[in-house]
Motif scaffolding. Structure first.
Motif, mmCIF file in Angstrom:
data_model
loop_
_atom_site.group_PDB
_atom_site.id
_atom_site.type_symbol
_atom_site.label_atom_id
_atom_site.label_comp_id
_atom_site.label_asym_id
_atom_site.label_seq_id
_atom_site.Cartn_x
_atom_site.Cartn_y
_atom_site.Cartn_z
ATOM 1 N N GLU A 1 -2.500 4.657 -13.937
ATOM 2 C CA GLU A 1 -2.223 5.702 -12.937
ATOM 3 C C GLU A 1 -3.072 6.918 -13.273
ATOM 4 N N SER B 1 -2.925 10.030 -12.035
ATOM 5 C CA SER B 1 -2.206 11.298 -12.112
ATOM 6 C C SER B 1 -1.480 11.413 -13.460
ATOM 7 N N LEU C 1 2.385 11.850 -13.023
ATOM 8 C CA LEU C 1 3.107 10.640 -12.637
ATOM 9 C C LEU C 1 3.055 9.604 -13.754
ATOM 10 N N ARG C 2 1.898 9.470 -14.389
ATOM 11 C CA ARG C 2 1.753 8.495 -15.480
ATOM 12 C C ARG C 2 2.733 8.816 -16.611
ATOM 13 N N GLY D 1 5.431 10.704 -16.368
ATOM 14 C CA GLY D 1 6.800 10.599 -15.877
ATOM 15 C C GLY D 1 7.300 9.164 -15.844
ATOM 16 N N VAL D 2 6.462 8.246 -15.355
ATOM 17 C CA VAL D 2 6.850 6.840 -15.298
ATOM 18 C C VAL D 2 7.012 6.274 -16.705
ATOM 19 N N ASP E 1 -1.521 1.746 -10.063
ATOM 20 C CA ASP E 1 -1.753 2.559 -8.871
ATOM 21 C C ASP E 1 -2.886 1.921 -8.063
ATOM 22 N N GLN F 1 0.831 5.248 -2.516
ATOM 23 C CA GLN F 1 1.261 6.062 -1.387
ATOM 24 C C GLN F 1 0.911 5.376 -0.076
ATOM 25 N N LYS G 1 5.217 4.814 -3.685
ATOM 26 C CA LYS G 1 5.565 5.693 -4.802
ATOM 27 C C LYS G 1 6.874 6.436 -4.596
#
Length: 214
Positions: A7, A9, A12-13, A15-16, A52, A84, A107
């Protein structure tokens, strides 16, 4: 379970990764582009690649193409795509390219932690998890429907199968018996010409027919 995340970002990376680790899932690599994903898959041979769609350098479809290549490098590698957007061309290539262990979620689904983690585990175990919107768009692209022989009830069952539900979960969703669902599933296999085989998973082939309608 050992997972590789691809990913671009950072937020986001990270967070996941934190979300999965909080659920007891080991993240062995978290990378930002397709080339690094392939390197990580070669090195770690993970139980799942979480990918992603749009990553460097062109931010178009690098992630999906890398996911398809990753499944060539490690046959049967479970891949869960997060995006997305619905990239129809490569989404179909990914889904048709393997008999099990594939998923495609938008997402926004990550916001529902329980649903997302359940999808991660399902795909890692060889199941499927396809977002409703992905199903809708892939169905719209088709010019003909090979599923005309199915009854409305059988179509409903097949749609729930495409969401990754087991027979028991489908029975609960439709408020019918497990036996009734098994009968519908048997009729679906028969009408779609899916004979028992040790080389293919009939349930997944039925779902792919439903998604591709080709």
């Amino acid at each position: 379970m050992r997972v590789v995340i691809a990913e671009d970002s950072v937020l986001l990376r990270t967070g996941v990764q934190r979300l999965l680790e909080d659920e007891g899932i080991e993240v062995v690599a978290a990378v930002e582009d397709g080339a690094a994903l392939l390197d990580a898959v070669r090195e770690h041979r993970p139980d799942l690649a979480l990918v992603d769609v749009r990553m460097p350098p062109t931010f178009t479809d690098e992630g999906l193409r890398a996911a398809i290549e990753a499944r060539r490098l490690v046959p049967g590698l479970p891949v869960l795509v997060l995006s997305q957007y619905v990239e129809e061309r490569y989404a179909v290539d990914l889904l048709v390219g393997g008999a099990s262990g594939v998923g495609y979620l938008l997402k926004e689904r990550v916001a529902d932690v329980a649903e997302f983690v359940a999808s991660v585990r399902r795909v890692a175990e060889g199941g499927t998890s396809i977002d409703h919107e992905v199903i809708t768009q892939l169905m719209v692209r088709s010019k003909r429907d090979p599923l005309d022989s199915l009854t409305p009830r059988e179509r409903e069952v097949l749609g729930l199968m495409a969401q990754g539900l087991s027979n028991t979960a489908i029975a609960a969703e439709m408020t019918v018996s497990d036996g009734a669902v098994e009968k519908h599933v048997g009729n679906i296999f028969s009408k779609l010409g899916l004979e028992p085989s040790t080389a293919e998973h009939r349930r997944v082939r039925a779902v792919l027919t439903y998604l591709g309608r080709t």
